[in-house]
Design a protein around this motif. Structure first.
Motif, PDB file in Angstrom:
ATOM      1  N   ILE A 208     -12.157  26.313  60.878  1.00 61.80           N
ATOM      2  CA  ILE A 208     -11.170  26.621  61.904  1.00 61.80           C
ATOM      3  C   ILE A 208      -9.902  27.108  61.214  1.00 61.80           C
ATOM      4  N   PRO A 209      -9.442  28.302  61.517  1.00 59.84           N
ATOM      5  CA  PRO A 209      -8.186  28.762  60.908  1.00 59.84           C
ATOM      6  C   PRO A 209      -6.982  28.132  61.604  1.00 59.84           C
ATOM      7  N   LEU A 210      -5.963  27.840  60.811  1.00 61.42           N
ATOM      8  CA  LEU A 210      -4.694  27.399  61.395  1.00 61.42           C
ATOM      9  C   LEU A 210      -3.773  28.596  61.344  1.00 61.42           C
ATOM     10  N   ARG A 211      -3.309  29.027  62.510  1.00 59.28           N
ATOM     11  CA  ARG A 211      -2.453  30.215  62.556  1.00 59.28           C
ATOM     12  C   ARG A 211      -1.095  29.879  61.956  1.00 59.28           C
ATOM     13  N   PRO A 212      -0.424  30.869  61.343  1.00 63.81           N
ATOM     14  CA  PRO A 212       0.827  30.563  60.645  1.00 63.81           C
ATOM     15  C   PRO A 212       1.895  30.007  61.580  1.00 63.81           C
ATOM     16  N   GLY A 213       2.726  29.103  61.034  1.00 60.23           N
ATOM     17  CA  GLY A 213       3.781  28.471  61.806  1.00 60.23           C
ATOM     18  C   GLY A 213       5.043  29.291  61.751  1.00 60.23           C
ATOM     19  N   PRO A 214       6.121  28.915  62.397  1.00 53.94           N
ATOM     20  CA  PRO A 214       6.203  27.730  63.265  1.00 53.94           C
ATOM     21  C   PRO A 214       5.379  27.914  64.545  1.00 53.94           C
ATOM     22  N   ASN A 215       5.201  26.854  65.228  1.00 60.98           N
ATOM     23  CA  ASN A 215       4.343  26.811  66.414  1.00 60.98           C
ATOM     24  C   ASN A 215       2.900  27.146  66.060  1.00 60.98           C
ATOM     25  N   ALA A 216       2.449  26.631  64.923  1.00 60.97           N
ATOM     26  CA  ALA A 216       1.085  26.933  64.495  1.00 60.97           C
ATOM     27  C   ALA A 216       0.082  26.319  65.463  1.00 60.97           C
ATOM     28  N   GLU A 221     -12.958  28.857  66.314  1.00 62.57           N
ATOM     29  CA  GLU A 221     -13.743  28.283  65.222  1.00 62.57           C
ATOM     30  C   GLU A 221     -14.883  29.207  64.820  1.00 62.57           C
ATOM     31  N   PHE A 222     -15.289  29.087  63.571  1.00 61.94           N
ATOM     32  CA  PHE A 222     -16.435  29.843  63.063  1.00 61.94           C
ATOM     33  C   PHE A 222     -17.506  28.849  62.640  1.00 61.94           C
ATOM     34  N   LYS A 223     -18.660  28.942  63.272  1.00 61.12           N
ATOM     35  CA  LYS A 223     -19.759  28.044  62.909  1.00 61.12           C
ATOM     36  C   LYS A 223     -20.468  28.589  61.678  1.00 61.12           C
ATOM     37  N   ILE A 224     -20.819  27.717  60.766  1.00 64.13           N
ATOM     38  CA  ILE A 224     -21.555  28.160  59.583  1.00 64.13           C
ATOM     39  C   ILE A 224     -23.009  27.720  59.758  1.00 64.13           C
ATOM     40  N   ASP A 225     -23.853  28.671  60.129  1.00 64.93           N
ATOM     41  CA  ASP A 225     -25.256  28.321  60.361  1.00 64.93           C
ATOM     42  C   ASP A 225     -26.082  28.587  59.109  1.00 64.93           C
ATOM     43  N   ILE A 226     -25.841  27.809  58.103  1.00 63.20           N
ATOM     44  CA  ILE A 226     -26.622  27.970  56.881  1.00 63.20           C
ATOM     45  C   ILE A 226     -27.252  26.620  56.551  1.00 63.20           C
ATOM     46  N   GLU A 227     -28.534  26.669  56.264  1.00 65.31           N
ATOM     47  CA  GLU A 227     -29.296  25.448  55.954  1.00 65.31           C
ATOM     48  C   GLU A 227     -28.669  24.656  54.806  1.00 65.31           C
ATOM     49  N   ARG A 228     -28.710  23.345  54.901  1.00 63.73           N
ATOM     50  CA  ARG A 228     -28.328  22.510  53.761  1.00 63.73           C
ATOM     51  C   ARG A 228     -29.594  21.974  53.109  1.00 63.73           C
ATOM     52  N   PRO A 229     -29.607  21.671  51.858  1.00 71.92           N
ATOM     53  CA  PRO A 229     -28.525  21.921  50.907  1.00 71.92           C
ATOM     54  C   PRO A 229     -28.378  23.408  50.617  1.00 71.92           C
ATOM     55  N   ARG A 230     -27.121  23.812  50.495  1.00 73.60           N
ATOM     56  CA  ARG A 230     -26.852  25.231  50.274  1.00 73.60           C
ATOM     57  C   ARG A 230     -26.869  25.524  48.779  1.00 73.60           C
ATOM     58  N   ASP A 231     -27.337  26.689  48.460  1.00 74.41           N
ATOM     59  CA  ASP A 231     -27.418  27.082  47.051  1.00 74.41           C
ATOM     60  C   ASP A 231     -26.345  28.127  46.793  1.00 74.41           C
ATOM     61  N   SER A 243     -21.708  37.873  56.898  1.00 76.64           N
ATOM     62  CA  SER A 243     -21.049  38.225  58.162  1.00 76.64           C
ATOM     63  C   SER A 243     -19.985  37.193  58.532  1.00 76.64           C
ATOM     64  N   THR A 244     -20.293  35.908  58.332  1.00 74.21           N
ATOM     65  CA  THR A 244     -19.301  34.882  58.659  1.00 74.21           C
ATOM     66  C   THR A 244     -18.052  35.049  57.800  1.00 74.21           C
ATOM     67  N   ARG A 245     -18.300  35.289  56.525  1.00 78.37           N
ATOM     68  CA  ARG A 245     -17.188  35.418  55.589  1.00 78.37           C
ATOM     69  C   ARG A 245     -16.308  36.596  55.993  1.00 78.37           C
ATOM     70  N   ASN A 246     -16.961  37.741  56.279  1.00 78.18           N
ATOM     71  CA  ASN A 246     -16.189  38.913  56.669  1.00 78.18           C
ATOM     72  C   ASN A 246     -15.406  38.675  57.943  1.00 78.18           C
ATOM     73  N   ALA A 247     -16.026  37.997  58.894  1.00 75.66           N
ATOM     74  CA  ALA A 247     -15.346  37.738  60.166  1.00 75.66           C
ATOM     75  C   ALA A 247     -14.099  36.888  59.947  1.00 75.66           C
ATOM     76  N   ILE A 248     -14.235  35.831  59.125  1.00 76.57           N
ATOM     77  CA  ILE A 248     -13.088  34.934  58.898  1.00 76.57           C
ATOM     78  C   ILE A 248     -11.972  35.678  58.176  1.00 76.57           C
TER      79      ILE A 248
END
Ligand SMILES: Nc1ncnc2c1ncn2[C@@H]1O[C@H](COP(=O)(O)OP(=O)(O)OP(=O)(O)O)[C@@H](O)[C@H]1O
Ligand SMILES: [Mg+2]
Lengths: 281, 368
Positions: A208-216, A221-231, A243-248
């Motif tokens: 979840i990104p926290l937008r810059p403050g003040p009034n942050a 949210e971005f869900k990470i749908d990658i199997e664990r354990p991750r390599d 794709s998730t990385r680029n989106a964030i």
């Protein structure tokens, strides 16, 4: 009911004319056993958010619920790794950790506690430095002591405020795995504050990104749908990861640019690039 | 962590770095660049000491001449030429009766120093003999339940120094026992802080003389039924009360300004109030407490002389005062000897405290 719930949190600092609302309208809920990462720019209020959750400070408006009960102070159930390590300089590595575990496990015998301390010092690879004082350690070593201290307390929920910032890539990777290991094995809940998107994707279920403050406020949210354990090495080829990385990163660059154009009109501030991400592009 | 105590370590620690350079000079370890620092650290101080003694010598000589001239002129105007010639001859002969009474020259002070040491040896021998002589009598008196006969002779210069050190340490301990706990309480509680603030502000600047008089008033009445000499008690209490303020203020400041990060650690670990004070607040304020104690000790040593002088309790203060009133030929030079002894002991006390202070202090950023 979620394990941890933040409802319409606002936090202001200062009085009257100097009053600044650092966080506004924060809503967050974390389920038991979840691993959530929050990424944000420096000064946006991440540490403030962490302190609200661990109970060091109280919100101006709204409420923090932990297992349905309002948080009114600190608790051994919620362990913290402070951003600035906060080791006591007059105690050695072992003493710093010992002091913590003695408070959490008052029934354990001295030798049990010492064994516990030794285990966790070993885990962060500091056994050779166990009797050193913080001033004799490097920044990264201090950070590892702080990690060991928090994990040795075996909290149900572990709150980490940029815990691995000062570490080199190798140690960083090792500790990430240790934290994931403990989290997975002992069914903990984890909240990770980080400025490294890759770290967030490797470790968390949600970012979840926290937008810059003040009034942050918290962004989408971005869900990470990658199997664990991750390599780690295979991660780079995972289309989901890319794709998730680029989106964030796109989202963060966007709000970074918005802020820059906005702040230039209103007041003169130093040029706050999202510097922490630069190295990871 | 164990550290071998070498000359180098101790020297550096106590700010006597030149000892190392001096050692290197004798062992032939000295590098070419070190020679300049050797010049600066050893030669320059030595040269300045010689210069100081030289100026002192010339100044003392000039003062001597001025007073001698005045005496001769006075004899001339009061009693005529013959008396003036007599006076001139008398001064030149070094006769004790007519010497000008002024700042003594370095050589006179050195002679007085040696004579004070000789005097000490004589008195010690005397004491030894006395103790041996009275040993059998004292044993008998003890058997009869009578009091011992004790040596009541004049104390030597060294005895006076030891008495002064005793007084200053008693006063320092008193200051420590009062100021540290009180400072901790004041530091912990803002209410107590505002309650005590006026008290500290008013009493801190009070002069040693007034403290002495105040303590005298109280102790004299308290000990009114006792026959013992109360001058020691009065002087060490006055010294303690005079000097405790730096420790009180520093302790309160240290305790009230503990780094917020340490307090957060205490909160997250959920330390109880007593644990919090002893495991977090006190250790983190130790450096400031010792800074206060160092100031306290140096203030104690400084006011001690004035207070001993007033209290007539044996020690360097009364030594100086007695010599001044005595007005003997070598009194002035004995006073100067006392001055140097006071200065050197003060310097050593300061160094000892600095060493302890360095051992307990830590850099605020070390844990962060
Ligand atoms: N005790 C305080 N009193 C007043 N203002 C504060 C206080 N603590 C934080 N702030 C302000 O709140 C804002 C957010 O601070 P915070 O420490 O939460 O940021 P952060 O996101 O953790 O930054 P960083 O990434 O540098 O650690 C900052 O502008 C800071 O100046
Ligand atoms: Mg922060």
């Amino acid at each position: 009911m979620a394990y941890l719930e933040l409802n319409n949190i606002c936090k202001t600092y200062g009085h009257a004319d100097d009053e600044v609302e650092v966080l506004s309208n924060i809503n967050l809920s974390i389920e038991e056993g979840e691993f959530v990462a929050i990424v944000g720019f420096t000064g946006s209020g991440k540490t403030t958010l962490v302190n609200l959750i661990n109970g060091l400070i109280q919100p101006t408006k709204g409420e923090v619920l932990f297992k349905g009960v309002p948080v009114s102070g600190t608790s051994h159930e919620r362990g913290v790794i402070f951003q600035n390590y906060s080791l006591l300089p007059w105690l050695t590595v072992a003493q710093n950790i010992y002091m913590a575990v003695r408070e959490v496990f008052p029934k354990k015998s001295k030798s049990e506690l010492h064994a516990l301390v030794a285990d966790y010092v070993e885990m962060v690879n500091l056994t050779p430095a166990i009797n050193k004082r913080p001033k004799e350690l490097s920044g990264g070593m201090r950070q590892r002591v702080a990690v060991a201290r928090a994990l040795a307390m075996k909290p149900e929920m572990i709150i980490m405020d940029e815990p691995l910032g000062a570490l080199d890539a190798l140690t960083r990777g090792n500790l990430q795995d240790e934290i994931l290991n403990i989290w997975g094995k002992e069914k903990r809940t984890a909240l990770l504050i980080t400025n490294d998107v890759d770290e967030g994707i490797y470790m968390a279920d949600r970012i979840i990104p926290l937008r810059p403050g003040p009034n942050a406020t918290l962004g989408p949210e971005f869900k990470i749908d990658i199997e664990r354990p991750r390599d780690k090495t295979a991660l780079n080829d995972n289309p989901n990861f890319k794709s998730t990385r680029n989106a964030i990163i796109e989202y963060l660059m966007d709000i970074g640019n918005q802020r820059k154009s906005k702040t230039q009109k209103e007041y003169i501030l130093p040029d706050l690039q999202p510097k922490s991400f630069v190295g990871h592009f | 962590m164990k550290q071998s105590i070498t000359l180098e370590r101790v020297g550096k620690f106590m700010g006597l770095g030149f000892l190392t350079t001096l050692k290197d000079l004798f062992t032939g370890n000295l590098e070419r660049e070190d020679f300049i620092s050797f010049l600066r650290k050893v030669i320059v101080p030595l040269a300045s000491i010689l210069l100081f003694i030289g100026l002192w010598h010339l100044g003392a000589k000039a003062l001597f001449q001025r007073e001698a001239n005045f005496k001769i002129e006075k004899a001339l105007t009061d009693q005529g030429q013959a008396a003036a010639d007599d006076m001139k001859a008398c001064i030149a002969s070094g006769d004790v009766s007519c010497q000008p009474n002024t700042l003594p020259a370095p050589s006179q002070v050195w002679d007085s120093y040696k004579s004070l040491l000789k005097d000490h040896r004589a008195i010690s021998d005397d004491k030894e003999a006395f103790i041996q002589k009275t040993a059998t009598i004292n044993a008998k008196r003890e058997a009869n339940g009578q009091e011992h006969i004790t040596y009541t002779g004049r104390p030597s210069f060294i005895d006076q120094i030891i008495m002064s050190l005793k007084t200053v340490f008693a006063g320092f301990l008193l200051a420590l026992i009062i100021a540290v706990p009180l400072g901790v309480l004041i530091g912990l509680s803002p209410t107590l802080r505002s309650a005590f603030n006026w008290f500290i502000q008013i009493f801190k600047p009070v002069s040693p003389v007034v403290w002495y008089l105040l303590v005298f008033m109280i102790v004299k009445t308290l000990l009114i039924y006792s026959n013992d000499d109360s001058s020691f008690i009065i002087s060490f209490i006055s010294v303690g009360l005079c000097s405790m303020w730096a420790t009180l203020v520093n302790t309160a400041m240290g305790v009230s300004s503990v780094d917020k990060d340490y307090i957060n650690v205490a909160k997250v670990l959920k330390l109880g109030p007593i644990q919090k004070v002893f495991k977090v607040i006190l250790p983190s304020s130790l450096p400031l407490i010792f800074t206060g104690l160092k100031i306290t000790l140096s203030v104690a040593w400084m006011v001690l002389i004035a207070i001993e002088l007033l209290a007539q309790s044996p020690g360097l203060g009364s030594f100086v005062w007695e010599e001044f009133q005595n007005g003997a030929n070598d009194s002035n030079s004995k006073i100067i000897v006392a001055m140097f002894v006071i200065g050197i002991i003060g310097f050593l006390l300061d160094r000892i405290m600095l060493t302890i202070q360095n051992a307990v202090s830590f850099n605020k950023n070390e844990g962060i």
